[in-house]
Scaffold this active site. Structure first.
Site, PDB file in Angstrom:
ATOM      1  N   SER A 180      43.407  97.155  -4.726  1.00 18.88           N
ATOM      2  CA  SER A 180      42.342  97.750  -3.919  1.00 18.88           C
ATOM      3  C   SER A 180      42.478  97.491  -2.429  1.00 18.88           C
ATOM      4  CB  SER A 180      40.981  97.274  -4.422  1.00 18.88           C
ATOM      5  OG  SER A 180      40.953  95.869  -4.516  1.00 18.88           O
ATOM      6  N   HIS A 208      40.663 101.981  -9.133  1.00 21.47           N
ATOM      7  CA  HIS A 208      41.041 102.868  -8.017  1.00 21.47           C
ATOM      8  C   HIS A 208      42.009 103.967  -8.445  1.00 21.47           C
ATOM      9  CE1 HIS A 208      38.982 101.203  -4.555  1.00 21.47           C
ATOM     10  NE2 HIS A 208      39.160 100.016  -5.101  1.00 21.47           N
ATOM     11  N   LYS A 239      33.541 104.816  -8.561  1.00 20.16           N
ATOM     12  CA  LYS A 239      34.367 105.162  -7.398  1.00 20.16           C
ATOM     13  C   LYS A 239      34.606 106.675  -7.406  1.00 20.16           C
ATOM     14  CE  LYS A 239      35.839 100.543  -6.531  1.00 20.16           C
ATOM     15  NZ  LYS A 239      36.488  99.387  -7.155  1.00 20.16           N
TER      16      LYS A 239
HETATM   17  C1  LIG Z   1      35.749  98.204  -7.562  1.00 19.68           C
HETATM   18  C2  LIG Z   1      36.519  97.517  -8.595  1.00 19.68           C
HETATM   19  C3  LIG Z   1      35.890  97.001  -9.724  1.00 19.68           C
HETATM   20  C4  LIG Z   1      34.403  97.030  -9.890  1.00 19.68           C
HETATM   21  O1  LIG Z   1      33.930  98.295 -10.241  1.00 19.68           O
HETATM   22  P1  LIG Z   1      32.376  98.621 -10.093  1.00 19.68           P
HETATM   23  O2  LIG Z   1      32.159  99.749 -11.009  1.00 19.68           O
HETATM   24  O3  LIG Z   1      32.142  98.938  -8.660  1.00 19.68           O
HETATM   25  O4  LIG Z   1      31.645  97.379 -10.509  1.00 19.68           O
HETATM   26  C5  LIG Z   1      36.677  96.429 -10.707  1.00 19.68           C
HETATM   27  N1  LIG Z   1      38.014  96.346 -10.579  1.00 19.68           N
HETATM   28  C6  LIG Z   1      38.653  96.821  -9.490  1.00 19.68           C
HETATM   29  C7  LIG Z   1      40.150  96.726  -9.422  1.00 19.68           C
HETATM   30  C8  LIG Z   1      37.930  97.416  -8.457  1.00 19.68           C
HETATM   31  O5  LIG Z   1      38.564  97.879  -7.387  1.00 19.68           O
END
Ligand SMILES: *Cc1c(COP(=O)(O)O)cnc(C)c1O
Length: 391
Positions: A180, A208, A239
């Site tokens: 990320s 992502h 996301k």
């Molecule tokens: C953003 C993210 C999460 C968390 O996801 P949410 O649905 O926002 O709680 C988990 N793992 C990774 C790799 C992320 O980038």
């Protein structure tokens, strides 16, 4: 009220270092342009890759669900809070992901916690990339399993960890699909090969990559043609999918196990109807409008090339996450503040989210951005870099 002086001291220290940050409230809906502090700025910091936070079909689905089923569920999934639409959506999601079953959690964060804390015991070992997401790290902290951390995307280091862990019942290799903060893709084909060689299981967190990589946004496993060879695919609905939630796409056995043992699933209330209906509609959008993903990648290439042509260091990114390396923490925040003055909202990311001295402006373009907006953003980056002597 007294008692928090030790916390205030740390906050004051952060203010002195220049790493203290205010929250930035949007005064408009999420989008390629947003209003902040009364000013319209180009948004380069959201995870709204496909612009789905305001997709008309998804909003309509959410409105309908609100009208028909109300705003909440009134219970956890395991007692009285499972609606038929929750299960219908999980079936649709599993089909989309080419897996036997799926289970939705409240968020991606709780999905990782729920899985890692429940499926491993002291007989097992978890083998994790050193740059995995905080929710994986926290999930690992909750298990009694042994843990081994391998060097970032380093296959020799992973193989070493696998060799050293032959005594355990289950060896689980865990990796982000797309990292990320740097935007690089995990070398999944190599990871799968190694895991198969040593009889280990694999879990990929595609937060992502969901909606970004693979056919219709099915994720990294599909992107690398590894369907059926990765045991657990975690994804987020928060996301690119534009709503809220996380899921495990895997086998029926894992789904049933998590229903009984996944603590966030058991002890935290289920998604409101509008959330599930919008998530459900998002799968249709991914299937019906692949041009959104094409546009996302076209914009990504345009923006990355623009930044490189200006002389910026964009690191090792291979995805729409494009870090613009600045270095010093305070300078990174200064750069971000100056960008805002120029009409661009792009947050600085510094320690402890990334290593000290590796401060960066983390940008994510979306399918919604027009070429003109991206060009304008590139001009702003150039102007600020000259002003701050960064290039
Ligand atoms: C953003 C993210 C999460 C968390 O996801 P949410 O649905 O926002 O709680 C988990 N793992 C990774 C790799 C992320 O980038």
């Amino acid at each position: 009220m007294k008692g928090f002086e030790y916390l205030q001291e740390q906050l004051d220290e952060m203010k002195q270092e220049g790493t203290y940050r205010e929250l930035v409230p949007l005064e408009s809906a999420q989008g390629s342009k947003v209003q902040i502090k009364g000013k319209e700025v180009i948004q380069l910091s959201s995870n709204n890759y496909l612009g789905l936070t305001s997709h008309p079909k998804m909003k309509e689905a959410a409105d309908q669900a609100n009208k028909e089923f109300g705003v909440g569920t009134g219970s956890v999934r395991t007692i009285a809070g499972t609606l038929k639409m929750h299960e219908d959506f999980e079936e649709k999601l599993a089909k989309f992901k080419h897996t036997e079953a799926s289970l939705v959690f409240q968020s991606g964060f709780t999905t990782n916690q729920g899985i890692l804390s429940s499926i491993l015991t002291e007989k097992d070992v978890v083998i994790s990339d050193e740059l995995n997401h905080a929710s994986i790290i926290d999930g690992i902290r909750l298990t009694k399993a042994a843990r081994k951390i391998y060097k970032h995307v380093d296959m020799e280091s992973l193989e070493q960890a696998l060799k050293e862990s032959s005594e355990y019942r289950t060896r689980l290799v865990v990796t982000d699909g797309v990292f990320s903060m740097d935007g690089n893709i995990a070398p999944l084909p190599e990871i799968v090969e190694l895991a198969e060689k040593y009889g280990a299981l694999i879990m990929v967190d595609d937060a992502h990559a969901s909606g970004v990589l693979g056919d219709n946004g099915r994720g990294t496993v599909n992107h690398f043609n590894l369907d059926g060879r990765v045991h657990i695919q975690v994804g987020t609905l928060s996301k690119a999918i534009g709503v809220l939630g996380g899921y495990a796409a895997s086998t029926k056995t894992l789904r049933e196990y998590l229903i009984h043992k996944g603590r966030p699933f058991l002890f935290s209330t289920s998604h409101p109807p509008a959330v599930t209906a919008a998530n459900d509609a998002a799968i249709d959008v991914l299937l019906d409008e692949p041009e959104l993903i094409d546009k996302l990648w076209e914009n990504t290439k345009f923006f990355k090339k623009g930044l490189k042509d200006l002389g910026f260091d964009t690191g090792i990114s291979e995805t729409p996450i494009t870090p613009v390396m600045i270095g010093d923490d305070a300078l990174t925040h200064k750069f971000s503040d100056e960008l805002f003055e120029e009409g661009v909202f792009a947050q600085g990311i510094v320690f402890p989210t990334v290593q000290r001295g590796k401060g960066r402006i983390r940008t994510i373009v979306t399918a919604e951005h027009s070429k003109e907006e991206l060009q304008e953003a590139l001009h702003a980056f150039e102007k600020v870099a000259k002003k701050l002597n960064v290039l």
